[in-house]
Design an enzyme around this catalytic site. Structure first.
Site, PDB file in Angstrom:
ATOM      1  N   GLU A 139       0.350  -1.488  -0.248  1.00  0.00           N
ATOM      2  CA  GLU A 139      -0.606  -0.430  -0.262  1.00  0.00           C
ATOM      3  C   GLU A 139       0.865   1.263   0.180  1.00  0.00           C
ATOM      4  O   GLU A 139       1.888   1.013   0.624  1.00  0.00           O
ATOM      5  CB  GLU A 139      -0.870   0.211   1.210  1.00  0.00           C
ATOM      6  CG  GLU A 139      -1.966  -0.991   1.385  1.00  0.00           C
ATOM      7  CD  GLU A 139      -2.735  -1.844   2.965  1.00  0.00           C
ATOM      8  OE1 GLU A 139      -2.088  -0.869   3.665  1.00  0.00           O
ATOM      9  OE2 GLU A 139      -3.597  -2.063   2.810  1.00  0.00           O
ATOM     10  N   TYR A 188       4.595   5.262  13.039  1.00  0.00           N
ATOM     11  CA  TYR A 188       3.538   5.165  12.118  1.00  0.00           C
ATOM     12  C   TYR A 188       2.224   6.865  11.904  1.00  0.00           C
ATOM     13  O   TYR A 188       2.418   6.870  10.805  1.00  0.00           O
ATOM     14  CB  TYR A 188       2.677   4.193  11.637  1.00  0.00           C
ATOM     15  CG  TYR A 188       3.161   3.086  10.612  1.00  0.00           C
ATOM     16  CD1 TYR A 188       2.271   2.611   9.618  1.00  0.00           C
ATOM     17  CD2 TYR A 188       4.490   2.203  11.307  1.00  0.00           C
ATOM     18  CE1 TYR A 188       3.405   1.494   8.655  1.00  0.00           C
ATOM     19  CE2 TYR A 188       4.914   1.714  10.518  1.00  0.00           C
ATOM     20  CZ  TYR A 188       3.622   0.559   8.880  1.00  0.00           C
ATOM     21  OH  TYR A 188       4.892   0.285   8.065  1.00  0.00           O
ATOM     22  N   VAL A 211      25.916 -13.969   1.524  1.00  0.00           N
ATOM     23  CA  VAL A 211      26.734 -14.189   2.483  1.00  0.00           C
ATOM     24  C   VAL A 211      26.521 -14.543   3.297  1.00  0.00           C
ATOM     25  O   VAL A 211      25.392 -14.449   4.382  1.00  0.00           O
ATOM     26  CB  VAL A 211      26.303 -12.351   1.987  1.00  0.00           C
ATOM     27  CG1 VAL A 211      27.942 -11.620   2.996  1.00  0.00           C
ATOM     28  CG2 VAL A 211      26.679 -12.065   0.541  1.00  0.00           C
ATOM     29  N   SER A 268      15.559 -10.168   7.165  1.00  0.00           N
ATOM     30  CA  SER A 268      14.893 -10.388   6.073  1.00  0.00           C
ATOM     31  C   SER A 268      13.243 -10.859   6.417  1.00  0.00           C
ATOM     32  O   SER A 268      13.093 -12.353   7.345  1.00  0.00           O
ATOM     33  CB  SER A 268      15.495 -11.888   5.075  1.00  0.00           C
ATOM     34  OG  SER A 268      14.542 -12.420   4.319  1.00  0.00           O
ATOM     35  N   SER A 293      12.990   1.977   2.323  1.00  0.00           N
ATOM     36  CA  SER A 293      14.373   0.958   1.723  1.00  0.00           C
ATOM     37  C   SER A 293      15.168   2.080   1.263  1.00  0.00           C
ATOM     38  O   SER A 293      15.781   1.550   1.145  1.00  0.00           O
ATOM     39  CB  SER A 293      13.564  -0.394   0.957  1.00  0.00           C
ATOM     40  OG  SER A 293      13.392  -1.589   2.201  1.00  0.00           O
TER      41      SER A 293
END
Length: 658
Positions: free
Chosen positions: A116, A235, A284, A326, A547
């Protein structure tokens, strides 16, 4: 010499790459050559000059998700590096990281998650305004394409909340009492430093967690009650301008296709044309450093290439950009008749996982943070999604009733997720614009389903969602839609692919200062850390914007580029957003004092900043007089209480004297 003359004669101090609007009060003067730290606009689109290319310098990027791809983009555009000097290392066999989208109509499509988005993703749009469009010809960009879709097809939802097996629940207001509104206001006023390790349920009342606001908020952003109050606060600041569009999702914009085709494909195509090389099947594991005088420099990358141990030696001027953690690591899959292997999903993160690099870095120094705070309890950061590949069935008939446009029209369908507020799983589903994949047949629709609570039995299927097959999840969905008696017909015309992701909300786990490393950790000379598990000044996480921000900060810092990455857009300080936000939190009713503001401003230039008042049942003068009367009464009441208290105290003192 005056202070101003002295400041003008002195060189301007070098600014930090990462701007932080909370550092200090900004006042224009000759000492401040940069705009306010949160100003966004064309003035910030300058190329950083001068750029001094370093002969022989190579860049190594760990991870081909949006952060890694963005790092490559900024190395080329602003750092003037050649694409052939940039290598992306990825443990998978396809680019994109968590931005996935795959499959076909015969076997079923799959998207583990969706995105979103809103207008204020300033770094993200800075990147994609220069990436050639997926389908439009030159000179159009991905941003141009995105605007073409959203400007002509507004997003909204007419069925955002549902309950009672197929009934739309009233979601016209946020359903907040005065006490709930005060809880939110006090949270907005709190300093970030006060909120280390505090959870949402530690702070909010139990009744708040049953309001429309919380169902809308938690299902849209995927917050669990036991997760970080600090992140929820961030947020709220980030999306304050969107509070009045929270109920019907009109504050959101969506891509034409899934996230992989919309963003990964055009960006990777551009990077490959620039000569960037991607080396897949390269996991890695660790970085080797040399340390001199407190300065830490990466000298080698330890990895497994196609299962074999390899060491990549770095040149003295090389730079490294590495993803920490991750959110989609250890995903396990299922289908219509197979439940995912939950035991495999809950296996502790470690060797061979997407957390291994961060865990090994953290062993070397506390500047790299504490990954165990985020990956140490996967049962509390897990949720499951299901992607439905649908032919016509009773499910599609019901979908048509709930959509703002015919789902086959190519326009907005559900306008975002529809959440069942009486679902034990907190189940939601959505149908985005179709086709969701460029190759999707005309008679096929792709729906996406997800739930937040993984340890509760369903209302219809008496199992937790991760223990269910796709057929059972379809049955639970059909139950909440009021078509449980037609599930066999639905299943016969629907392919289901399941994904359980044990770390999908790991970034929301309660945290304290130091748990996440900075983008460029203290003392590091050639290493930047990227993604959802690094610390920035005021931005949120779980977004493509965050990011890209980390990548941009990392590139500018390591290459010494004289350019600042602005703080988040200052919409949280805009009086218009504060006023309309106050109205939305007050269930669309005028907030205390609002009518007086109208009385003061209605005949002025600033009249337009106020939300329109509801149709009056009495004259405006009556409203103003009534409000003044209430305020006077409150004041009189307070004065009477204070007077009585003073008299009581006086009597007590006289009694003691006697």
């Amino acid at each position: 010499m005056t202070d101003q003359e002295r400041a003008a004669s002195s060189p301007a101090p070098s600014a930090a790459v990462e701007a932080n609007v909370g550092d200090r009060y900004w006042r224009k003067g000759p000492h401040d050559t940069l705009p306010p730290p949160d100003m966004m606009g064309p003035y910030q689109h300058n190329r950083p000059l001068p750029v001094k290319p370093v002969a022989g310098r190579k860049a190594w990027i760990v991870g081909s998700g949006i952060a890694g791809m963005a790092a490559a983009f900024y190395l080329i555009r602003d750092g003037r590096m050649k694409g052939e000097d940039i290598t992306i290392l990825d443990g998978m066999d396809v680019a994109g990281g968590s931005l996935d989208g795959a499959g076909n109509a015969e076997e079923g499509y799959i998207i583990r998650g969706g995105r979103e988005m809103n207008w204020n993703y300033d770094n993200f749009w800075d990147l994609f305004r220069e990436v050639p469009a997926l389908e439009l010809p030159e000179p159009y960009s991905v941003l141009d394409e995105y605007r073409l879709v959203n400007d002509n097809d507004p997003n909204w939802s007419k069925s955002r909340l549902m309950h009672r097996q197929g009934q739309i629940r009233d979601f016209a207001t946020l359903g907040l009492s005065t006490a709930h509104q005060w809880e939110i206001l006090k949270l907005l006023l709190k300093r970030k430093e006060e909120l280390d390790d505090i959870t949402i349920e530690d702070y909010f009342s139990a009744s708040f967690l049953e309001t429309n606001f919380w169902y809308l908020w938690r299902s849209m952003f995927a917050f669990e009650n036991w997760q970080s109050l600090l992140e929820m606060k961030l947020y709220m600041h980030r999306f304050l301008d969107a509070i009045d569009g929270l109920t019907d999702m009109s504050a959101l914009v969506f891509p034409k296709y899934n996230q992989y085709d919309s963003f990964v494909v055009p960006l990777m195509r551009m990077l490959e044309q620039e000569g960037v090389r991607t080396q897949f099947d390269t996991h890695v594991r660790d970085l080797a450093f040399s340390e001199v005088g407190g300065q830490r420099t990466v000298t080698a990358i330890h990895c497994k290439l196609q299962g074999r141990d390899e060491v990549i030696r770095l040149g003295k001027d090389d730079v490294v950009f590495a993803l920490t953690g991750s959110m989609t690591d250890s995903t396990v899959y299922g289908d219509l008749d197979t439940a995912p292997d939950l035991q495999r999903a809950l296996k502790p993160a470690g060797e061979g996982s997407g957390w291994e690099l961060w865990q090994n870095l953290a062993k070397q120094s506390p500047v790299f943070g504490r990954p165990e705070r985020f990956c140490g309890d996967p049962a509390r950061s897990m949720w499951e999604s299901a992607t439905l590949t649908c032919k016509p069935s009773p499910l599609i008939d019901k979908l048509k009733e709930l959509s703002v446009n015919d789902p086959y029209s190519g326009k907005t369908a559900t306008g975002g997720i529809i959440t069942f507020t009486d679902s034990n799983w907190v189940l939601s589903f959505t149908c985005n614009r179709q086709p969701h994949f460029p190759s999707q047949p005309d008679d096929v629709l792709v729906l996406w389903v997800y739930a937040l609570l993984m340890d509760k039995d369903g209302n219809h299927v008496k199992k937790p969602m991760p223990a269910c097959t796709g057929r059972e999840i379809l049955a639970e969905l059909c139950f909440h839609l009021g078509i449980a008696d037609q599930v066999d017909v639905v299943a016969a015309n629907t392919k289901v692919r399941l994904a359980v992701m044990p770390y999908i909300t790991a970034q929301f786990m309660p945290r304290a200062a130091g748990d996440r490393p900075r983008v460029v950790p203290e003392g590091c000379t050639n290493l930047a850390l990227l993604g959802q598990f690094v610390e920035t000044s005021n931005d949120i996480i779980f977004t493509m914007e965050s990011s890209v921000r980390t990548a941009r900060i990392g590139v500018y810092t390591l290459l010494g580029l004289p350019k600042q990455v602005a703080d988040i857009s200052p919409t949280q300080y805009d009086i218009r957003n504060l006023l309309k936000g106050a109205r939305a939190l007050n269930n669309n009713q005028p907030f205390p004092g609002e009518r007086l503001l109208h009385r003061l401003l209605d005949k002025s230039y600033f009249a337009h900043i106020l939300p329109p008042l509801p149709e009056p049942k009495e004259t405006r003068r009556d409203h103003v007089e009534a409000e003044l009367s209430r305020m006077v009464d409150k004041g009189r009441e307070g004065l009477e209480i204070a007077t009585a208290w003073v008299e009581k105290l006086r009597a007590q003192l006289l009694q003691r004297k006697d």
